[in-house]
Design a protein around this motif. Structure first.
Motif, PDB file in Angstrom:
ATOM      1  N   LEU A  78       0.814  -1.202   0.000  1.00  0.00           N
ATOM      2  CA  LEU A  78       0.000   0.000   0.000  1.00  0.00           C
ATOM      3  C   LEU A  78       0.855   1.261   0.000  1.00  0.00           C
ATOM      4  O   LEU A  78       1.800   1.391   0.777  1.00  0.00           O
ATOM      5  N   ASP A  79       0.509   2.190  -0.882  1.00  0.00           N
ATOM      6  CA  ASP A  79       1.177   3.484  -1.029  1.00  0.00           C
ATOM      7  C   ASP A  79       2.588   3.374  -1.614  1.00  0.00           C
ATOM      8  O   ASP A  79       3.280   4.381  -1.710  1.00  0.00           O
ATOM      9  N   TRP A  80       3.010   2.198  -1.982  1.00  0.00           N
ATOM     10  CA  TRP A  80       4.350   2.018  -2.540  1.00  0.00           C
ATOM     11  C   TRP A  80       4.285   1.710  -4.032  1.00  0.00           C
ATOM     12  O   TRP A  80       4.784   2.460  -4.849  1.00  0.00           O
ATOM     13  N   THR A  81       3.695   0.590  -4.382  1.00  0.00           N
ATOM     14  CA  THR A  81       3.763   0.139  -5.785  1.00  0.00           C
ATOM     15  C   THR A  81       2.607   0.707  -6.606  1.00  0.00           C
ATOM     16  O   THR A  81       1.857  -0.039  -7.239  1.00  0.00           O
ATOM     17  N   ASP A  82       2.486   2.040  -6.591  1.00  0.00           N
ATOM     18  CA  ASP A  82       1.463   2.676  -7.405  1.00  0.00           C
ATOM     19  C   ASP A  82       1.924   2.721  -8.868  1.00  0.00           C
ATOM     20  O   ASP A  82       3.001   2.236  -9.212  1.00  0.00           O
ATOM     21  N   ARG A  83       1.124   3.331  -9.732  1.00  0.00           N
ATOM     22  CA  ARG A  83       1.432   3.294 -11.161  1.00  0.00           C
ATOM     23  C   ARG A  83       2.708   4.057 -11.497  1.00  0.00           C
ATOM     24  O   ARG A  83       3.369   3.736 -12.496  1.00  0.00           O
ATOM     25  N   HIS A  84       3.072   5.036 -10.697  1.00  0.00           N
ATOM     26  CA  HIS A  84       4.315   5.764 -10.949  1.00  0.00           C
ATOM     27  C   HIS A  84       5.534   4.877 -10.682  1.00  0.00           C
ATOM     28  O   HIS A  84       6.475   4.840 -11.461  1.00  0.00           O
ATOM     29  N   TYR A  85       5.478   4.159  -9.567  1.00  0.00           N
ATOM     30  CA  TYR A  85       6.584   3.236  -9.286  1.00  0.00           C
ATOM     31  C   TYR A  85       6.658   2.158 -10.356  1.00  0.00           C
ATOM     32  O   TYR A  85       7.745   1.792 -10.818  1.00  0.00           O
ATOM     33  N   ARG A  86       5.523   1.637 -10.774  1.00  0.00           N
ATOM     34  CA  ARG A  86       5.538   0.535 -11.730  1.00  0.00           C
ATOM     35  C   ARG A  86       6.082   0.986 -13.086  1.00  0.00           C
ATOM     36  O   ARG A  86       6.794   0.226 -13.760  1.00  0.00           O
ATOM     37  N   TYR A  87       5.780   2.203 -13.510  1.00  0.00           N
ATOM     38  CA  TYR A  87       6.344   2.726 -14.758  1.00  0.00           C
ATOM     39  C   TYR A  87       7.858   2.803 -14.632  1.00  0.00           C
ATOM     40  O   TYR A  87       8.597   2.407 -15.552  1.00  0.00           O
ATOM     41  N   ASN A 114       6.805  15.257  -6.761  1.00  0.00           N
ATOM     42  CA  ASN A 114       7.152  14.273  -5.730  1.00  0.00           C
ATOM     43  C   ASN A 114       6.265  13.036  -5.764  1.00  0.00           C
ATOM     44  O   ASN A 114       6.621  12.011  -5.178  1.00  0.00           O
ATOM     45  N   HIS A 115       5.116  13.094  -6.430  1.00  0.00           N
ATOM     46  CA  HIS A 115       4.296  11.888  -6.583  1.00  0.00           C
ATOM     47  C   HIS A 115       5.096  10.785  -7.272  1.00  0.00           C
ATOM     48  O   HIS A 115       4.887   9.600  -7.015  1.00  0.00           O
ATOM     49  N   HIS A 167       8.698  18.273  -3.485  1.00  0.00           N
ATOM     50  CA  HIS A 167       7.333  18.545  -3.015  1.00  0.00           C
ATOM     51  C   HIS A 167       6.946  20.009  -3.151  1.00  0.00           C
ATOM     52  O   HIS A 167       5.776  20.357  -2.960  1.00  0.00           O
ATOM     53  N   LEU A 168       7.903  20.875  -3.486  1.00  0.00           N
ATOM     54  CA  LEU A 168       7.616  22.308  -3.567  1.00  0.00           C
ATOM     55  C   LEU A 168       6.722  22.624  -4.769  1.00  0.00           C
ATOM     56  O   LEU A 168       6.810  21.978  -5.810  1.00  0.00           O
ATOM     57  N   PRO A 169       5.869  23.628  -4.639  1.00  0.00           N
ATOM     58  CA  PRO A 169       4.927  23.942  -5.727  1.00  0.00           C
ATOM     59  C   PRO A 169       5.608  24.290  -7.047  1.00  0.00           C
ATOM     60  O   PRO A 169       5.025  24.073  -8.117  1.00  0.00           O
ATOM     61  N   ASP A 170       6.819  24.852  -6.982  1.00  0.00           N
ATOM     62  CA  ASP A 170       7.492  25.263  -8.215  1.00  0.00           C
ATOM     63  C   ASP A 170       8.463  24.214  -8.741  1.00  0.00           C
ATOM     64  O   ASP A 170       9.237  24.479  -9.672  1.00  0.00           O
TER      65      ASP A 170
END
Length: 317
Positions: A2-11, A264-265, A292-295
């Motif tokens: 959970l919260d680790w192997t999301d689609r960003h990590y898998r790509y 950062n996502h 994580h910064l907005p810019d």
């Protein structure tokens, strides 16, 4: 995970290995059916990819399995291994080991509506129900419902008294029990999970088992995946170059930003890419403090990589 192997990590992981089967983080049937998010979203580049489901209602599991097949997933895996309180309160995860008949009904319901494999990930026991006879009865009943592939986490789970993290570390590993299970059920495809850190260990386990699942180590030290295709699958392909992987992630982050995401996502999954190399700490610090910064922009990846240095010879397991 959970919260680790999301689609960003898998790509990201797929840029390191073309052959390894990737699993989603566990997604509950309730989230898929009633949630507002697109919980089945993934990138086409991820294949082969399996959807890991959490749930205990056979009809809802069948509905989600059908949706997964329609979306193009290569496998549906029912999680009967997660021990967290949140999971138990939903009556799924490791607590389902105590209800093998329900797991069998769930597998049967899913198999009735999909052609892709329906598999189960389980522990070797729960609480004081940790005898080999308890485990074999579970496997027998679920296999009789048509499940031909199991992933065996070679630790039992304590459903109370231990946190999910402690349940990954405190109950002792019992690889021999998994090996024995394979000897007693040679007709089934059985993979081993739990505490595996190197490809050399994978090769040792593959002498006894049909497959191995590597979780935390593949996340924390992702370059481990770069040697999988050659070492495990026997492919004559060059090792992925870390710099090239980072460069390929830049346009991916750009697309994510364009869809409303943040840098950062994606970058949080890449912190371990340079582990063991000079400058790895600077890489991690730059991404941790600035992504994580907005810019923050995708170019931050290239800035962070510039601090690593030039000595990036691929490592071979």
């Amino acid at each position: 995970m959970l919260d680790w192997t999301d689609r960003h990590y898998r790509y990201f992981a797929r840029l390191l290995s073309r052959q390894a089967l990737l699993y989603t983080e566990m997604v509950t049937t309730g989230a898929i059916i009633h949630g507002r998010g697109n919980y089945l979203d993934y990138n086409e580049q991820e294949h082969p990819v399996a959807l890991q489901l959490g749930g205990s209602n056979p009809q809802e599991l069948a509905q989600c399995a059908r949706l997964a097949e329609e979306r193009g997933y290569d496998e549906v895996n029912l999680n009967v291994g997660c021990p967290s309180d949140r999971v138990q309160n939903g009556r799924f995860g490791a607590c389902l080991m105590a209800e093998p008949e329900l797991v069998a009904q769930s597998v049967d319901a899913m198999r009735q509506v999909v052609a892709i494999p329906v598999t189960v990930k389980t522990r070797i026991g729960i609480d004081d129900q940790d005898s080999y006879e308890f485990l074999t009865r579970f496997i027998e009943l679920v296999a009789a419902a048509g499940c031909e592939q199991f992933t065996i986490h070679a630790r039992k789970a304590w459903l109370s008294g231990l946190s999910p993290k402690e349940n990954r570390e405190i109950p002792p590993l019992d690889y021999e029990r998994a090996y024995r299970l394979k000897r007693d059920f040679p007709q089934l495809t059985l993979a081993l999970n739990g505490g595996i850190k190197t490809l050399a260990e994978c090769q040792t386990h593959l002498k006894q088992m049909d497959g191995v699942m590597v979780g935390r180590e593949a996340y924390q030290n992702p370059y481990l995946l770069a040697s999988v295709d050659r070492t495990i699958y026997g492919c004559d392909t060059p090792l992925a170059d870390r710099r090239e992987v980072v460069e390929k992630m830049v346009p991916y982050v750009e697309r994510h930003l364009a869809s409303g995401g943040r840098v950062n996502h994606v970058t949080r999954h890449m912190l371990g890419l340079f582990n063991g190399l000079p400058g790895a700490r600077s890489w991690r610090r730059t991404l941790s403090e600035r992504a994580h910064l907005p810019d923050a922009t995708p170019g931050l990846l290239l800035e962070a990589m510039a601090e690593v240095g030039e000595s990036l010879e691929p490592e071979v397991e």
